[in-house]
Design a protein around this motif. Structure first.
Motif, mmCIF file in Angstrom:
data_model
loop_
_atom_site.group_PDB
_atom_site.id
_atom_site.type_symbol
_atom_site.label_atom_id
_atom_site.label_comp_id
_atom_site.label_asym_id
_atom_site.label_seq_id
_atom_site.Cartn_x
_atom_site.Cartn_y
_atom_site.Cartn_z
ATOM 1 N N GLU A 179 26.195 -20.379 -20.023
ATOM 2 C CA GLU A 179 27.507 -19.995 -20.559
ATOM 3 C C GLU A 179 28.334 -19.294 -19.487
ATOM 4 N N ALA A 180 27.715 -18.364 -18.763
ATOM 5 C CA ALA A 180 28.440 -17.650 -17.702
ATOM 6 C C ALA A 180 28.844 -18.596 -16.581
ATOM 7 N N ALA A 181 27.965 -19.554 -16.243
ATOM 8 C CA ALA A 181 28.260 -20.502 -15.169
ATOM 9 C C ALA A 181 29.443 -21.397 -15.531
ATOM 10 N N ALA A 182 29.429 -21.930 -16.759
ATOM 11 C CA ALA A 182 30.526 -22.796 -17.194
ATOM 12 C C ALA A 182 31.837 -22.017 -17.273
ATOM 13 N N ALA A 183 31.768 -20.790 -17.729
ATOM 14 C CA ALA A 183 32.975 -19.970 -17.831
ATOM 15 C C ALA A 183 33.565 -19.686 -16.457
ATOM 16 N N ARG A 184 32.695 -19.460 -15.463
ATOM 17 C CA ARG A 184 33.208 -19.183 -14.106
ATOM 18 C C ARG A 184 33.861 -20.422 -13.517
ATOM 19 N N LEU A 185 33.294 -21.588 -13.738
ATOM 20 C CA LEU A 185 33.917 -22.825 -13.258
ATOM 21 C C LEU A 185 35.244 -23.073 -13.966
ATOM 22 N N ALA A 186 35.273 -22.836 -15.273
ATOM 23 C CA ALA A 186 36.513 -23.022 -16.019
ATOM 24 C C ALA A 186 37.613 -22.097 -15.503
ATOM 25 N N ALA A 187 37.238 -20.863 -15.198
ATOM 26 C CA ALA A 187 38.218 -19.915 -14.657
ATOM 27 C C ALA A 187 38.731 -20.378 -13.294
ATOM 28 N N ALA A 188 37.835 -20.907 -12.476
ATOM 29 C CA ALA A 188 38.248 -21.409 -11.161
ATOM 30 C C ALA A 188 39.233 -22.559 -11.294
ATOM 31 N N SER A 226 32.589 -34.886 -8.161
ATOM 32 C CA SER A 226 33.309 -35.946 -8.866
ATOM 33 C C SER A 226 34.024 -35.403 -10.098
ATOM 34 N N VAL A 227 33.306 -34.637 -10.915
ATOM 35 C CA VAL A 227 33.894 -34.133 -12.160
ATOM 36 C C VAL A 227 34.978 -33.098 -11.869
ATOM 37 N N LEU A 228 34.736 -32.226 -10.893
ATOM 38 C CA LEU A 228 35.759 -31.232 -10.554
ATOM 39 C C LEU A 228 37.035 -31.911 -10.054
ATOM 40 N N ARG A 229 36.881 -32.994 -9.306
ATOM 41 C CA ARG A 229 38.060 -33.738 -8.866
ATOM 42 C C ARG A 229 38.801 -34.335 -10.056
ATOM 43 N N LEU A 255 13.763 -30.323 -16.016
ATOM 44 C CA LEU A 255 14.940 -30.900 -15.380
ATOM 45 C C LEU A 255 14.972 -30.569 -13.895
ATOM 46 N N CYS A 256 15.346 -31.551 -13.066
ATOM 47 C CA CYS A 256 15.618 -31.250 -11.663
ATOM 48 C C CYS A 256 17.068 -30.772 -11.585
ATOM 49 N N THR A 257 17.564 -30.542 -10.363
ATOM 50 C CA THR A 257 18.882 -29.938 -10.261
ATOM 51 C C THR A 257 19.987 -30.855 -10.771
ATOM 52 N N VAL A 258 19.903 -32.156 -10.505
ATOM 53 C CA VAL A 258 20.977 -33.029 -10.981
ATOM 54 C C VAL A 258 21.009 -33.063 -12.513
ATOM 55 N N GLY A 259 19.845 -32.919 -13.152
ATOM 56 C CA GLY A 259 19.825 -32.801 -14.607
ATOM 57 C C GLY A 259 20.494 -31.522 -15.070
ATOM 58 N N LEU A 260 20.258 -30.421 -14.350
ATOM 59 C CA LEU A 260 20.908 -29.152 -14.695
ATOM 60 C C LEU A 260 22.409 -29.211 -14.444
ATOM 61 N N VAL A 261 22.820 -29.896 -13.372
ATOM 62 C CA VAL A 261 24.255 -30.045 -13.106
ATOM 63 C C VAL A 261 24.905 -30.881 -14.209
ATOM 64 N N PHE A 262 24.203 -31.907 -14.677
ATOM 65 C CA PHE A 262 24.708 -32.694 -15.800
ATOM 66 C C PHE A 262 24.921 -31.790 -17.018
ATOM 67 N N LYS A 263 23.973 -30.900 -17.275
ATOM 68 C CA LYS A 263 24.110 -29.973 -18.401
ATOM 69 C C LYS A 263 25.262 -28.982 -18.161
ATOM 70 N N LEU A 264 25.417 -28.555 -16.902
ATOM 71 C CA LEU A 264 26.520 -27.655 -16.564
ATOM 72 C C LEU A 264 27.866 -28.334 -16.801
ATOM 73 N N VAL A 265 27.988 -29.575 -16.365
ATOM 74 C CA VAL A 265 29.227 -30.318 -16.577
ATOM 75 C C VAL A 265 29.482 -30.511 -18.077
ATOM 76 N N LEU A 268 30.704 -38.474 -20.049
ATOM 77 C CA LEU A 268 29.522 -38.018 -19.315
ATOM 78 C C LEU A 268 28.566 -39.166 -19.013
ATOM 79 N N ARG A 269 28.499 -40.139 -19.901
ATOM 80 C CA ARG A 269 27.584 -41.264 -19.708
ATOM 81 C C ARG A 269 27.818 -41.955 -18.368
ATOM 82 N N ASP A 270 29.058 -41.941 -17.869
ATOM 83 C CA ASP A 270 29.379 -42.638 -16.626
ATOM 84 C C ASP A 270 28.688 -42.029 -15.411
#
Length: 573
Positions: A62-71, A97-100, A195-205, A225-227
């Protein structure tokens, strides 16, 4: 090899077969991976994206997603640093990709193995800051134990977010952290620990998009997200995490996207790797064709080029970079072949009886020693650490065998190490050269204790015994539902009783052979044995075969093929 078979209780096999409407063979295979109820069988055989858990259940999310949203809302500058292996490359590609898509222009950097070493190093950070200090620095697939490095960034007014899946030690990052292994006693994060890191990044996104959609962000609702599951499948399979639970769901659907609609960079890489789009894409295609080419840039060059490839929409650029990665991979293979030969001579001459093997070569390339460690470990069925020269340090990688947890083994030797980290089956490690002899002895002793003394003949675990008449295309089609195979869901090896070869096996390319035999119902079955020409089975006498069943695609045809793992003279009742 020691052939082992632990049959499932016949009553349970029959009960699951009847309740789920599946064959007894498939029922036994499901029971072997812990699926005992018909409802669970349906979920396992048809994994659905709807069953992916809420990302906010992961501690720190939750904190990670909120910080990205604020950015994003404040249009802050973001830098993403990802590790140089496939997991790190795909994690970086996914987040960038998603941030872009969401309107940001993040910079990304990948550590250079020769210059920066592994992970979140000061030199990699300084290179990332050359173009200015961002407001937010995101480290992917590294950084959990990098307290000094993250404190260095925080002292400069840079917020730090770490998304990682490596085991936590004592020196935890000073920034925001998403790592399910840190909260070891937290039940909420338990389902995400594979989950490996790309799985965690998928969850973060996923978490980020949920936040933004709730705020009526104009673009968030348009992102599917499926893409991005092709990237998740690449990193998940290549990083050897267990293919069960959410990993199974994400990998299964991601492999389907790789097969049906690969992004331009992956399509170009598939072409140079000999992976044909449209045919079934399996984890083995990632492990032995796509993954090594992505890894090769990080091992011998700059892995940033692999990120650029996966991000690009330009066909010409993708074709050019794919050829470059293919060239890197061939160079890596040549170096690896030479070092493997030298490593095996060292084992034969000096460490033939060591329970655990530690090898060092002054001129061994640090970028390929992990692959060599895997080859040596498999050949001698012992945990192995292979190290190359890094100044005052010997640096490299370790690989293990079934039943030996390298994290636990190295924990007993940690006082001799400069740094280490990784997973039970694979670790990265650095040893001061003056400690090499002591570490070699301590590692062997720790493995000896871990295995309760000594080594055994390598086991060959058979999933099910079959008679030749049971080996059918219908059975193979049914087994297809168990894909993807990998860690935690091993491809089944079948024992086939009473096979008689009437024709001598045909050797090809000097080291492989083809074989065939007839069943009592008049069908002819065909098989291949890789690198087994020194062990040709006899003709005219009953044999037991240990085989894998796979489809072989040849000239537009799809044929069943047996892959021989081992053979022995038929056991007598």
């Amino acid at each position: 090899m020691r052939w082992l078979h632990h049959p499932q209780p016949p009553a349970e096999v029959a009960g699951l077969s009847d309740a789920a409407g599946i064959s007894p063979v498939l029922a036994e295979l499901l029971l072997r991976v812990g699926v005992a109820r018909a409802a669970d069988a349906a979920v396992f055989l048809e994994p659905k994206l709807a069953d992916v858990a809420d990302p906010f259940l992961i501690p720190g999310m939750e904190a990670a997603a909120a910080r990205l949203a604020a950015a994003l809302e404040r249009r802050e500058e973001i830098v993403v640093l990802g590790d140089y292996d496939v997991d790190g490359v795909t994690s970086t590609t996914l987040l960038v990709s998603v941030l872009r898509r969401l309107g940001a222009s993040p910079r990304f950097v990948v550590p250079r193995r020769a210059e920066d070493g592994y992970g979140l190093s000061r030199s990699a950070i300084d290179r990332a800051l050359e173009q200015g200090r961002p407001a937010l620095f995101v480290a992917l697939d590294c950084g959990t134990n990098s307290r000094e490095e993250t404190a260095y960034l925080l002292a400069q007014g840079v917020d730090v977010l770490v998304v990682d899946h490596h085991r936590a030690k004592e020196n935890l990052t000073a920034g925001l952290l998403v790592n399910p292994h840190v909260a070891a006693d937290d039940e909420e994060g338990e389902g995400s620990r594979d989950l490996c890191t790309v799985g965690l990044v998928f969850k973060l996104v996923h978490a980020l998009l949920k936040l933004l959609r709730a705020r009526q962000h104009p673009v968030a609702a348009t992102i599917r997200l499926r893409d991005y599951l092709d990237l998740v499948a690449l990193g998940t399979v290549a990083d050897l995490v267990p293919l069960r639970g959410e990993n199974r769901i994400l990998a299964r659907h991601g492999l389907r996207i790789l097969q049906e609609n690969p992004r331009p960079g992956i399509r170009a890489l598939m072409e140079v790797a000999g992976v044909h789009s449209g045919q079934d894409i399996r984890p083995v295609d990632i492990s032995y064709r796509l993954g090594p080419r992505i890894n090769a840039s990080g091992r011998l060059g700059d892995a940033a080029v692999s990120v650029e490839l996966l991000l690009s929409e330009h066909a010409g650029f993708c074709a050019e970079v794919s050829l470059q990665l293919d060239s890197f991979n061939r160079e890596r293979q040549d170096i690896e072949r030479l070092i493997t030969e030298q490593a095996e001579r060292l084992v034969e001459d000096h460490y033939a009886d060591a329970p655990g093997i530690v090898l060092y070569g002054d001129d061994w390339h640090p970028g390929v020693v992990g692959i060599v460690a895997g080859r040596v470990s498999r050949k001698y069925q012992r945990p192995c650490v292979v190290l190359g020269n890094e100044g005052v340090l010997a640096k490299g990688s370790g690989r293990s065998i079934e039943g030996v947890n390298l994290v636990e083994v190295l924990g007993t030797c940690s006082q001799l190490l400069a740094s280490w980290g990784g997973h039970p089956m694979a670790v990265g490690i650095a040893v001061p050269k003056e400690n090499l002899a002591a570490f070699r002895a301590a590692f062997a002793e720790a493995v000896y204790r871990h295995t309760v003394g000594g080594r055994a003949e390598p086991p060959l675990n058979l999933a099910v015994w079959l008679c030749p008449e049971q080996v059918t295309e219908e059975l193979l089609s049914e087994i297809e539902a168990l894909h993807p195979f990998g860690q935690g869901n091993a491809e089944p090896i079948f024992g086939v009783r009473g096979v008689v070869l009437r024709q001598r096996p045909e050797v090809f390319k000097g080291e492989h052979f083809r074989f065939s035999f007839e069943t009592s119902d008049g069908r002819r079955l065909f098989g291949v044995a890789w690198k087994m020409s020194d062990r040709l089975p006899p003709t005219g006498t009953p044999l037991d075969l240990a085989v894998e069943l796979r489809w072989n695609f040849f000239q537009g045809r799809k044929l069943m093929q047996l892959g021989l793992v081992d053979w022995r003279m038929a056991a007598r009742d």
